[in-house]
Each structure stands twice: as structure tokens, then as C-alpha cells.
Design an enzyme around this catalytic site. Structure first.
Site, PDB file in Angstrom:
ATOM      1  N   SER A   1      34.058  40.269  38.496  1.00  0.00           N
ATOM      2  CA  SER A   1      35.038  40.541  37.350  1.00  0.00           C
ATOM      3  C   SER A   1      34.903  39.317  36.121  1.00  0.00           C
ATOM      4  CB  SER A   1      36.332  40.093  38.237  1.00  0.00           C
ATOM      5  OG  SER A   1      36.323  38.697  38.925  1.00  0.00           O
TER       6      SER A   1
ATOM      7  N   LEU B   1      29.192  34.421  38.719  1.00  0.00           N
ATOM      8  CA  LEU B   1      28.236  35.240  38.649  1.00  0.00           C
ATOM      9  C   LEU B   1      27.501  35.877  39.887  1.00  0.00           C
ATOM     10  CD1 LEU B   1      26.132  32.739  36.366  1.00  0.00           C
ATOM     11  CD2 LEU B   1      27.150  35.185  35.554  1.00  0.00           C
TER      12      LEU B   1
END
Lengths: 202, 202
Positions: A111, A38
């Protein structure tokens, strides 16, 4: 190299420098350390701290992150699904090039999609180590190092990972570090231990 | 690094590794050696031979060329004017990243358009050295290392540089080498001399 002038139709000989040559010279193996997690989980901070630790051990190492990629190579990409995928693909390809140069290469990007990370894994093959920088959303949001969560909660950032867009947790990460539980020094040790276990460092 | 656990709201400290740190460690400066010239002029061969010479001197060096870029990072680009420009732009950005890692980075692409090369120069600034691998078209065509000129003359390859598309000669290249006149060893010496003159090698 030829030892006499040949002015035309030269078939030049050269022994190209291989990845193995570079690894031998560097005293360690090449790798792609793919940090994922995150916003605010500490990916870039951890990647930089690992880099510093590796540099102090005379390793060749480099970090690709938002600072050096977003405004350069990927400055023509937005945040559509296609562009996000292309963003990660290019990073995966560049990471492979750096690793081909014998470098312990780190990438520090959210990602969030498993499929994109799996593509990056395919690109670098055995050199790929996925490192899940796991920290509770509550902790990341409390840190809010860039003030992004506040904006996301206010609806100013659409499709923000963890708030209004999914983060697909890794299923087979080579390492999981928890920056909400362990301090930076401890997390660095965990990464270095993995590199030693995998024979990347000797 | 923090020396005690902080489980939340961590402001992590780290001294990032700079390009100057890397250059000091490597014992040479970083650079982008941008080889440009006709197909068959010997760009890639020369770049590889220079790389070998640099590697033997314990320099950190890497070559970006068609072999490692076309099928990877730029595998989604064709040969339209826009795609050719984007091809060179990405290579310029990746070269800058490698140079940021303290590496003497070479690129070996025809890069026939002055505007594209100038963009690459802007990206890397003072680190950029344009090397014109100058060889007469007749010599390149006689070599025809990849059999491309034959195909281009037969009309099988449209817009082939030097035959049916222009090559815009550099006006302010840092170095011009003539692979039709000088042999490989001599050309390598000329590149190394330039690197020494510019203070990249000491």
C-alpha cells in the site's frame, strides 16, 4: 422473535448482534491494523506473529494478506493505477467488515500510496491503526525473500515499489516499527504495547 | 519467533494460526450459510435471527447482507448482468475469508441466478450450505417490506426478481425453509438442526 405463527405479512422482530456485543464477548475492542511498507520489510511476517500472540491470549484476530486476497477477492485486478487503488479500497472495506465482527483485523500490503491508505483510514475511522513497517531498502533488497528485487533490478517487473515506483512514507502512522533494527519478538511487543495503550487490549 | 536480534536477512519463523485452530477454539466448525430467495422472503431476518441464536450459544458468527456490503465493498457495482455476477462473486470470496477465520458466516442476498450461486459454492467448497428461503411471490409481495414490489409493478424498477426478472430456484439446496408457512422461531430451529446434522455445531 414472534411466538405464534403468522403466515403472512410478518414484521419480524430481532435484536441484531452489535459490534459492542461482540467486543464484550471477545474481551477486547475491534481494530484494523494496517501494516504498510516495502516488499520484504516483514509486514506479513509481523502481522502473522502478532496474530499468533493475540490468538494465544484468546483474542479474535485475522490477517488479510496477498495469500488470501490476491487469488480470491482481488483476482480480477491487475497493476494499473486504478486497479491498485481498487485493490486497497476492497481490502479496506473487507477489513471494516471483519472489525464490525469484533475482530482485531490486520492487513499486510505494501500500500505505497498515501491517498489509498488515507481512504482505508476513512473507511474504518477510529478503528484504524497505521503501522509503518520501516526497513531500509538495502535491507529489504538483501533479504529479497521472494526474489522480486532481483527481477525488478533486471527490469522484469515494471513499477516495483522502491525501485521504479515510489513508496510514500506515512506521515501520521500510529506506530513505526523497524524490522532492520529490532527482532521479531521486539516488534511484536511494540504492536501489543500500542494495542494496550489504545485500549484495544485491556 | 527468533530469540535473538538478527538485524539483516532475517528468515522469520512463525506458526500461523490455522482454520482448524480457530474452530477448536470456537467449539464449532466454520461454514458459509448462503440464504437465497425473493425480496421479502425473509432472508436477512432469518439470517439475523440465526445469528442471535448462535451468538447466545457463544458461537462466532457474522452476517453479510445488503446493509453492510452494498454501500461498502460493492458500492461501485450497478445492476447490469456483469455487475450482478461480480456482486455475488465478491460476497462469495468474502464469505470464504470469514469462514477461514473459523466463523459461521451467513450471506443474505436474493442471488437469483443458479450459476452465480454455484460459483459461490465452488469458492467455499464443503463449507457451503445453500438455504433456500422459499416463500410464495404472493406472500412476499403482500409483505412488501421495502415497498419495492409496488415500485416494480409500477415499472419504476426494471428487472425486478420475481416480477420482471427470473428467480432460478435451487435444485440442490442443503435446506429449504418456508417463511410463509413456518414462523421465525421454527425456521431458526430448522437451520440450527441442519448445522447440528452436518456436524458444524456439536
Amino acid at each position: 422473535m414472534s411466538d405464534e405463527p403468522k403466515s403472512k405479512n410478518i414484521t419480524w422482530h430481532h435484536g441484531d448482534v452489535t459490534q459492542a456485543d461482540r467486543e464484550k464477548c471477545h474481551g477486547h475492542k475491534a481494530a484494523v491494523l494496517w501494516y504498510t511498507g516495502l516488499s520484504g520489510s516483514g509486514k506479513s511476517t509481523l502481522a502473522q506473529a502478532v496474530q499468533t500472540a493475540l490468538f494465544e491470549r484468546d483474542c479474535e484476530t485475522y490477517v488479510l494478506d496477498g495469500d488470501n486476497v490476491r487469488h480470491g477477492l482481488n483476482n480480477n485486478l491487475g497493476f494499473s493505477p486504478e486497479d491498485r487503488t481498487e485493490n486497497i479500497r476492497r481490502i479496506g472495506e473487507v477489513a471494516k467488515l471483519f472489525a464490525d465482527a469484533g475482530i482485531i483485523t490486520s492487513t499486510a500490503f505494501i500500500s505505497p500510496y498515501r491517498a489509498d491508505r488515507d481512504e482505508a483510514r476513512k473507511i474504518s475511522g477510529d478503528m484504524f491503526c497505521e503501522i509503518w513497517v520501516d526497513a531500509d531498502l538495502a535491507i529489504c533488497e538483501e533479504r529479497d525473500t521472494k526474489g522480486l528485487y532481483k527481477k525488478a533490478r533486471a527490469g522484469e517487473i515494471p513499477e516495483f515499489t522502491g525501485i521504479s515506483a515510489p513508496y510514500e512514507e506515512p506521515k501520521n502512522a500510529e506506530l513505526v516499527v523497524n524490522t532492520g533494527k529490532d527482532n521479531l519478538e521486539e516488534c511484536v511487543k511494540q504492536v501489543l504495547a500500542m494495542l494496550t495503550e489504545k485500549g484495544i487490549l485491556s
